[in-house]
Design an enzyme around this catalytic site. Structure first.
Site, mmCIF file in Angstrom:
data_model
loop_
_atom_site.group_PDB
_atom_site.id
_atom_site.type_symbol
_atom_site.label_atom_id
_atom_site.label_comp_id
_atom_site.label_asym_id
_atom_site.label_seq_id
_atom_site.Cartn_x
_atom_site.Cartn_y
_atom_site.Cartn_z
ATOM 1 C CG ASN A 40 -2.573 6.778 -9.186
ATOM 2 O OD1 ASN A 40 -3.248 5.719 -8.549
ATOM 3 N ND2 ASN A 40 -1.622 6.583 -8.085
ATOM 4 C CG ASN A 62 3.545 3.212 -3.812
ATOM 5 O OD1 ASN A 62 2.969 4.240 -2.852
ATOM 6 N ND2 ASN A 62 2.627 2.603 -4.953
ATOM 7 C CG ASN A 66 1.759 7.024 -4.961
ATOM 8 O OD1 ASN A 66 1.399 7.842 -5.740
ATOM 9 N ND2 ASN A 66 0.582 6.036 -4.496
ATOM 10 C CE LYS A 107 0.123 2.867 -9.764
ATOM 11 N NZ LYS A 107 -0.053 1.923 -9.141
ATOM 12 C CB SER A 148 -11.852 9.031 -1.383
ATOM 13 O OG SER A 148 -11.106 9.539 -0.925
ATOM 14 C CB CYS A 175 -1.694 9.630 -3.567
ATOM 15 S SG CYS A 175 -3.515 9.102 -2.728
ATOM 16 C CE LYS A 186 -3.433 2.714 0.463
ATOM 17 N NZ LYS A 186 -3.429 3.080 -0.535
ATOM 18 N N GLY A 193 -7.069 7.478 1.104
ATOM 19 C CA GLY A 193 -6.148 8.461 1.974
ATOM 20 C C GLY A 193 -4.986 7.768 2.107
HETATM 21 C C1 SIN Z 1 -4.915 6.624 -1.877
HETATM 22 O O1 SIN Z 1 -4.668 5.832 -1.143
HETATM 23 O O2 SIN Z 1 -6.098 7.251 -1.716
HETATM 24 C C2 SIN Z 1 -5.130 5.390 -3.207
HETATM 25 C C3 SIN Z 1 -3.531 5.388 -3.021
HETATM 26 C C4 SIN Z 1 -2.916 5.998 -4.545
HETATM 27 O O3 SIN Z 1 -4.244 6.361 -5.401
HETATM 28 O O4 SIN Z 1 -1.888 5.904 -4.791
#
Ligand code: SIN
Length: 276
Positions: free
Chosen positions: A159, A67, A94, A132, A38, A97, A13, A40
């Site tokens: 993404n 990530n 990442n 990403k 969503s 997001c 995650k 977050g």
């Molecule tokens: C999220 O945790 O809101 C999504 C993570 C992501 O899209 O990188």
């Protein structure tokens, strides 16, 4: 649920230096051909991940990927420094997001911000970095090339797409942050177009500057994976597809293998990018 060692890689995650509780309110919303999220960046923080989750991931067999997300350049660099001291073989950076108010996708919107994030991480780690990107960038191909220039070893295109859902009974947006990330089959043709365009541009670089592109966006079947490989992807990521079918990734591996046998392909390199 299944033998995870059959997968090529597994990705954590999105991690941040400090733990995050994630967003308030509704986090998942189904759409006719996809799912909005969503979350977050709810996560236990990089130090907790390194101590608790990563050792378990490393035991499973597939390439374990961390990530890494962040709100500031300093937090990206600090997180990367900690990961650099671990056996994790790959960092997925990442900068995409869509669900945080500070940082997140904002880093991936322009060449300048993307480059600063890649450079901040590149300067503190010798681990391979797969960046990403976000489809929200005004010119995704330019951002992709800027990331390569700053030291990215691979790109993940891309993404989720930002969208909005409205609860028609209350007349209010479903998500506390109003916007959320849309993934799933709905976005696949757009994600495929992005992969196609980025690979085309990467292929125009001198050979020693080219990096692999990992396709991501609504891939749920082996046929989808074949399309992305034919558009030039060297690998694919599967996310929302597993919510519909927990065996989606195994079905993709088996279907891809059968397709390649039927076509007489010994490796994906024999048809990778054939549609370009
Ligand atoms: C999220 O945790 O809101 C999504 C993570 C992501 O899209 O990188």
């Amino acid at each position: 649920v299944f033998d995870i060692s059959r997968l090529g890689g597994i990705c954590s995650k999105g991690l941040t230096l400090e733990p995050r509780a994630g967003n308030e309110g509704i986090r998942i919303w189904e759409t006719p051909a996809g799912v909005m999220n969503s979350i977050g960046l709810q996560n236990p923080g990089v130090p907790h991940f390194i101590q608790h989750e990563m050792p378990e991931m490393l035991k499973l067999g597939p390439v374990a990927i961390a990530n890494l997300s962040g709100s500031t350049l300093e937090s990206y660099a600090e997180g990367a420094k900690l990961l650099d001291k671990t056996p994790v073989p790959l960092i997925e950076l990442n900068i995409s997001c869509p669900n945080v108010t500070k940082g997140g996708a904002a880093w991936g919107l322009t060449c300048q911000t993307a480059q600063s994030a890649v450079k901040a991480v590149r300067s503190v780690t010798s681990k391979p970095i797969a960046v990403k990107l976000t489809p929200a960038a005004a010119n995704l191909t330019e951002v992709a090339l800027a990331c390569i220039d700053s030291g990215a070893d691979a790109l993940v295109i891309a993404n989720s797409f930002q969208g909005i859902a409205i609860d028609i009974e209350s007349g209010r947006p479903v998500f506390a942050n109003v916007k959320a990330g849309l993934g799933g089959p709905a976005v696949r043709p757009m994600a495929l177009k992005n992969v196609y365009e980025v690979v085309k541009a990467v292929n125009e670089l001198p050979e020693n500057k080219r990096v692999p592109v990992i396709g991501s966006g609504g891939i749920a079947t082996w046929q989808d994976a074949v399309e992305f490989i034919m558009a030039g992807a060297s690998a694919v990521e599967v996310g929302s597809g597993t919510f519909i079918n927990p065996f989606a990734m195994l079905n993709i591996i088996d279907g891809l293998k059968a397709f390649m046998m039927r076509k007489g392909y010994a490796s994906i390199e024999e048809f990778r990018g054939c549609a370009l």
